[in-house]
Motif scaffolding. Structure first.
Motif, mmCIF file in Angstrom:
data_model
loop_
_atom_site.group_PDB
_atom_site.id
_atom_site.type_symbol
_atom_site.label_atom_id
_atom_site.label_comp_id
_atom_site.label_asym_id
_atom_site.label_seq_id
_atom_site.Cartn_x
_atom_site.Cartn_y
_atom_site.Cartn_z
ATOM 1 N N GLY A 6 0.831 -1.197 0.000
ATOM 2 C CA GLY A 6 0.000 0.000 0.000
ATOM 3 C C GLY A 6 0.862 1.243 0.000
ATOM 4 N N PHE A 7 0.473 2.232 -0.794
ATOM 5 C CA PHE A 7 1.230 3.466 -0.904
ATOM 6 C C PHE A 7 0.334 4.656 -0.588
ATOM 7 C CE2 PHE A 7 3.356 0.531 -3.790
ATOM 8 C CZ PHE A 7 4.659 0.628 -3.332
ATOM 9 N N ARG A 8 0.825 5.558 0.269
ATOM 10 C CA ARG A 8 0.112 6.790 0.568
ATOM 11 C C ARG A 8 0.364 7.777 -0.569
ATOM 12 N NH1 ARG A 8 -0.311 9.848 6.162
ATOM 13 N NH2 ARG A 8 -1.367 11.722 5.454
ATOM 14 N N LEU A 9 -0.692 8.329 -1.099
ATOM 15 C CA LEU A 9 -0.586 9.315 -2.168
ATOM 16 C C LEU A 9 -0.338 10.687 -1.547
ATOM 17 C CD1 LEU A 9 -3.558 8.026 -4.313
ATOM 18 C CD2 LEU A 9 -1.121 7.752 -4.816
ATOM 19 N N ARG A 10 0.652 11.391 -2.015
ATOM 20 C CA ARG A 10 1.020 12.702 -1.463
ATOM 21 C C ARG A 10 0.312 13.852 -2.184
ATOM 22 N NH1 ARG A 10 2.874 11.506 3.405
ATOM 23 N NH2 ARG A 10 4.318 9.781 3.288
ATOM 24 N N GLU A 11 -0.355 13.565 -3.298
ATOM 25 C CA GLU A 11 -1.046 14.616 -4.030
ATOM 26 C C GLU A 11 -2.219 15.146 -3.206
ATOM 27 O OE1 GLU A 11 -0.260 11.657 -5.373
ATOM 28 O OE2 GLU A 11 0.283 11.848 -7.479
ATOM 29 N N SER A 12 -2.567 16.407 -3.433
ATOM 30 C CA SER A 12 -3.710 17.015 -2.747
ATOM 31 C C SER A 12 -5.003 16.458 -3.331
ATOM 32 C CB SER A 12 -3.684 18.535 -2.930
ATOM 33 O OG SER A 12 -3.955 18.870 -4.283
ATOM 34 N N LYS A 13 -6.085 16.725 -2.637
ATOM 35 C CA LYS A 13 -7.380 16.251 -3.140
ATOM 36 C C LYS A 13 -7.694 16.907 -4.481
ATOM 37 C CE LYS A 13 -11.356 18.555 -1.213
ATOM 38 N NZ LYS A 13 -12.337 18.657 -0.138
ATOM 39 N N GLU A 14 -7.250 18.141 -4.696
ATOM 40 C CA GLU A 14 -7.472 18.821 -5.969
ATOM 41 C C GLU A 14 -6.677 18.148 -7.087
ATOM 42 O OE1 GLU A 14 -8.644 21.284 -2.702
ATOM 43 O OE2 GLU A 14 -6.652 20.523 -3.106
ATOM 44 N N GLU A 15 -5.428 17.787 -6.809
ATOM 45 C CA GLU A 15 -4.594 17.126 -7.811
ATOM 46 C C GLU A 15 -5.146 15.743 -8.172
ATOM 47 O OE1 GLU A 15 -0.124 18.784 -6.991
ATOM 48 O OE2 GLU A 15 -1.009 17.500 -5.458
ATOM 49 N N LEU A 16 -5.815 15.090 -7.216
ATOM 50 C CA LEU A 16 -6.420 13.773 -7.460
ATOM 51 C C LEU A 16 -7.846 13.887 -7.988
ATOM 52 C CD1 LEU A 16 -5.120 11.956 -4.271
ATOM 53 C CD2 LEU A 16 -4.378 11.564 -6.630
ATOM 54 N N ASN A 17 -8.331 15.114 -8.172
ATOM 55 C CA ASN A 17 -9.699 15.383 -8.628
ATOM 56 C C ASN A 17 -10.752 14.761 -7.695
ATOM 57 O OD1 ASN A 17 -8.789 16.821 -10.872
ATOM 58 N ND2 ASN A 17 -8.607 14.950 -12.062
ATOM 59 N N LEU A 18 -10.402 14.646 -6.415
ATOM 60 C CA LEU A 18 -11.345 14.124 -5.422
ATOM 61 C C LEU A 18 -12.240 15.249 -4.936
ATOM 62 C CD1 LEU A 18 -9.026 11.938 -3.167
ATOM 63 C CD2 LEU A 18 -11.016 11.131 -4.410
ATOM 64 N N LYS A 19 -13.500 14.917 -4.750
ATOM 65 C CA LYS A 19 -14.433 15.887 -4.176
ATOM 66 C C LYS A 19 -15.089 15.211 -2.982
ATOM 67 C CE LYS A 19 -15.218 18.638 -8.229
ATOM 68 N NZ LYS A 19 -15.123 18.080 -9.549
ATOM 69 N N TYR A 20 -14.754 15.702 -1.780
ATOM 70 C CA TYR A 20 -15.334 15.166 -0.556
ATOM 71 C C TYR A 20 -15.404 16.264 0.492
ATOM 72 C CZ TYR A 20 -10.469 14.887 1.042
ATOM 73 O OH TYR A 20 -9.173 15.191 1.372
ATOM 74 N N ASP A 21 -16.251 16.063 1.459
ATOM 75 C CA ASP A 21 -16.369 16.950 2.617
ATOM 76 C C ASP A 21 -16.266 16.096 3.869
ATOM 77 O OD1 ASP A 21 -16.888 19.388 1.227
ATOM 78 O OD2 ASP A 21 -18.965 18.755 0.937
#
Length: 155
Positions: free
Chosen positions: A26-41
């Motif tokens: 398992g690898f932790r992704l260092r990209e921000s939620k914006e860079e990963l195109n994730l949308k969450y609250d």
């Protein structure tokens, strides 16, 4: 023991031993939620009882689609022999659909929430899958807990 029985046991061992050694990384992704195109609250509600309710709302899986799980991970302060840290608790948060979004809630002790993070896990990145590899995006809760909306009593 007959020769056939010994051959059978050797065959079972030949299958079982490599299978038990095949662990996924398992690898932790260092990209921000914006860079990963994730949308969450994520919201935290403090009940003033030593417990908080954490609500996670996933609106878009972005580059991690499809999400395999959303887990609550509470790390320990203890370090184990291999140099990593132990986990006091890791549990899958049950997602349910609410108004087109995936929503999970958990009610836990406030001191645990301060050490916790939500891990959004997947076996894919940008639609590609590597064998025996998974990734996760971590959402630390410490700052959210310190800024949590507090229960107000009516006087």
């Amino acid at each position: 023991m007959s020769r056939t029985a010994r051959i059978f046991l050797v065959m079972i061992a030949a299958i079982a031993i490599p299978a038990s050694c095949a662990l996924a990384l398992g690898f932790r992704l260092r990209e921000s939620k914006e860079e990963l195109n994730l949308k969450y609250d994520v919201s935290v509600y403090d009940h003033n009882t030593g417990r908080v309710t954490v609500t996670f709302t996933l609106k878009d899986e972005g580059r991690l689609k499809p999400i395999s799980s959303v887990d609550l991970h509470i790390s320990s302060d203890e370090q184990h022999d291999s140099g990593g840290f132990k986990s006091d608790l890791t549990m899958s948060m049950a997602l349910r659909e609410v108004e087109g979004n995936q929503v999970a809630r958990i009610h836990i002790r406030k001191d645990w929430a301060e050490r916790a993070e939500i891990q959004i896990k997947t076996g894919h990145l940008d639609g590609k899958q590597e064998p025996l590899t998974w990734y996760y995006h971590a959402v630390p809760l410490k700052d959210l807990v310190s800024r949590a909306e507090r229960f107000k009593t009516v006087e």
